[in-house]
Design an enzyme around this catalytic site. Structure first.
Site, PDB file in Angstrom:
ATOM      1  N   LYS A  39      -3.878  27.354 -34.781  1.00 27.81           N
ATOM      2  CA  LYS A  39      -5.021  26.654 -34.513  1.00 27.81           C
ATOM      3  C   LYS A  39      -6.328  27.637 -34.570  1.00 27.81           C
ATOM      4  O   LYS A  39      -6.089  28.824 -34.164  1.00 27.81           O
ATOM      5  CB  LYS A  39      -5.005  26.249 -33.068  1.00 27.81           C
ATOM      6  CG  LYS A  39      -5.775  25.169 -32.650  1.00 27.81           C
ATOM      7  CD  LYS A  39      -5.349  23.693 -33.256  1.00 27.81           C
ATOM      8  CE  LYS A  39      -6.284  22.419 -32.698  1.00 27.81           C
ATOM      9  NZ  LYS A  39      -5.539  21.128 -32.746  1.00 27.81           N
TER      10      LYS A  39
ATOM     11  N   ASP B  31     -10.610  19.558 -36.204  1.00 26.58           N
ATOM     12  CA  ASP B  31      -9.944  19.179 -34.519  1.00 26.58           C
ATOM     13  C   ASP B  31     -11.281  18.796 -34.074  1.00 26.58           C
ATOM     14  O   ASP B  31     -12.294  18.384 -34.591  1.00 26.58           O
ATOM     15  CB  ASP B  31      -9.429  20.472 -34.029  1.00 26.58           C
ATOM     16  CG  ASP B  31      -8.672  19.925 -32.616  1.00 26.58           C
ATOM     17  OD1 ASP B  31      -7.507  19.413 -32.888  1.00 26.58           O
ATOM     18  OD2 ASP B  31      -9.264  20.326 -31.683  1.00 26.58           O
TER      19      ASP B  31
HETATM   20  N1  GLU Z   1      -6.245  19.075 -35.368  1.00 25.51           N
HETATM   21  C1  GLU Z   1      -5.252  17.769 -35.460  1.00 25.51           C
HETATM   22  C2  GLU Z   1      -4.028  18.048 -34.176  1.00 25.51           C
HETATM   23  O1  GLU Z   1      -4.414  18.710 -33.128  1.00 25.51           O
HETATM   24  C3  GLU Z   1      -4.790  17.859 -36.849  1.00 25.51           C
HETATM   25  C4  GLU Z   1      -4.332  19.248 -37.243  1.00 25.51           C
HETATM   26  C5  GLU Z   1      -3.698  19.084 -38.664  1.00 25.51           C
HETATM   27  O2  GLU Z   1      -4.120  18.283 -39.439  1.00 25.51           O
HETATM   28  O3  GLU Z   1      -3.514  20.094 -39.204  1.00 25.51           O
HETATM   29  O4  GLU Z   1      -2.821  17.661 -34.487  1.00 25.51           O
END
Ligand code: GLU
Length: 430
Positions: free
Chosen positions: A108, A148
């Site tokens: 992340k 996100d």
């Molecule tokens: N931010 C989204 C999550 O928390 C998607 C992450 C992604 O697609 O890699 O799942």
């Protein structure tokens, strides 16, 4: 204080891991190996603002665990972004990706900023600066970002472009949830809500929860919540309460999800929706309803308000909306919780489909994507449910009569931790 010192959120977020590890009889040194992030990047990003002055932002990228595949997870732009939060979010991605069985580890990123107060040009310069700062440490086989909170497809496009310029290669698998014109996947935009909808259907079947006429309350009426509201509405649920960071709207007779979205688009909030009563940002959590969807930020359901929750079923579409203390209260009250690491996995699942399509250079139809997403989410729910039964999380486990004895979060972590453990073992890392 060292920036790497673990503070409360990260330690709290590890609690279900520790609980699952105890049930699996994992040794504490192994649990530490699973818990600790592999790599933590902290970068400074100087940006020329529109007023001509330079402002320096702090960005993060945490690669939590890469035993099952490259790190994968979004990038958050929000004023409250800090290392502790990004570490928790990266850890949750490792669990989430393992639960749905997609071949990724967890990662992340984030930048401490307020995108709502920045111009498009400033956001573009910030994103390009961030991409350049972390370019050496990401890649389609290393770490694949996505959106996100506070980021979107356009930001993914700028990130991709900066990466292509640095590497000299057009590699769309570097980032997912891109615009369709540059290798995005159909069905990615509503995917988190769509995935949450599929697990809701499965849970309703399993626990005999009637969906027709069910009253739904949603905190955080953004990109993730709007699609699930629409899907639930289409099968006869009533959207009785919604909120966003500005305020909320309540109408016990139900509100039209698309009209709510239009109102928010026009006025920047659901507040003041015609025919509704004004409520606060947090009121949807405790309002009288059957299904609660927390889809905003972490730590919204705490020991202070958990006892006031009236829903029978909670579908966590935000990451980390419930504290461990609140979780115990909900379990005692008999609220069935579909945990974030399962319920919100639809987004990253379609991100995975996008990455697969990018690497093949061959693209699927909307039906194909939807069908594959449904299969992944339904299987994940069934596996979690089987795990709950297999481990008899409570020895008097009786689903239909005593739903409160079932903790799906622990079951989800057991399933995910087993998968991560097996991969680390197979690689000889533990
Ligand atoms: N931010 C989204 C999550 O928390 C998607 C992450 C992604 O697609 O890699 O799942």
């Amino acid at each position: 204080m060292s920036v790497l010192k673990e503070s409360s959120l990260y330690e709290e977020s590890l609690k279900p891991l520790r609980e699952a590890s105890a049930i699996l009889n994992l040794e504490s040194n192994v649990v530490e190996a699973i818990a600790n992030p592999e790599r933590v990047l902290i970068v400074s990003i100087p940006v020329k603002m529109d007023n001509g002055k330079v402002k320096t932002f702090t960005g993060y990228r945490v690669q939590h665990n890469t035993a099952r595949g490259p790190a994968k997870g979004g990038i958050r732009y929000h004023p409250s972004v800090c290392l502790d939060e990004v570490k928790s979010l990266a850890f949750w991605m490792s669990i989430k990706n393992a639960v749905v069985g997609i071949p990724y580890g967890g990662g992340k990123g984030g930048i401490t900023c307020n995108p709502k107060e920045m111009s498009q040009n400033e956001l573009e310069r910030l994103t390009r600066g961030y991409a350049a700062a972390i370019a050496k440490f990401v890649g389609p086989d290393i770490d694949i970002p996505a959106p996100d909170v506070g980021t979107n497809a356009q930001i993914m496009g700028w990130f991709a472009d900066e990466y292509y310029k640095i590497t000299g290669k057009y590699e769309p698998g570097i980032i997912t949830s891109k615009p369709l014109s540059i290798g995005g996947s159909v069905g990615r935009e509503p995917a988190t809500g769509r995935g949450g909808f599929f697990v809701t259907i499965e849970a309703a079947k399993t626990f005999d929860i009637p969906l027709k006429g069910a009253r739904v309350s949603i905190q955080g009426y953004g990109n993730v919540a709007q699609p699930i509201a629409q899907y639930l509405y289409e099968i006869g649920c009533k959207i009785v309460a919604v909120s966003d960071s500005v305020g909320g709207a309540y109408n016990p007779d139900g509100m039209h999800p698309l009209k709510l979205a239009e109102h928010k688009e026009k006025t920047r909030s659901v507040k003041g929706f015609p025919g509704s009563k004004e409520i606060s940002t947090t009121d949807p959590l405790t309002i009288d309803c059957d299904i609660l969807v927390p889809a905003a930020l972490e730590n919204q359901i705490t020991k202070e308000n958990a006892d006031k929750i009236k829903a029978k079923l909670m579908v966590e579409l935000a990451n980390g909306p419930t504290t461990p203390e609140a979780d115990k209260i909900l379990q005692e009250k008999g609220v069935i919780v579909l945990p974030d690491v399962l319920a919100s996995a639809g987004g990253v699942t379609v991100s995975y489909f996008e990455w697969v399509q990018n690497r093949m250079g061959y693209y699927w139809t909307e039906e194909e994507v939807d069908d594959k997403l449904k299969r992944v989410m339904t299987t994940a729910f069934k596996e979690v449910y089987q795990t709950a039964k297999q481990y008899c999380l409570d020895t008097s486990f009786r689903v239909h009569t005593k739903a409160h004895q079932l903790n799906l979060r622990t079951a989800t972590y057991i399933l995910a931790v087993k998968r991560i453990y097996e991969a680390m073992k197979a690689l000889g890392r533990i």
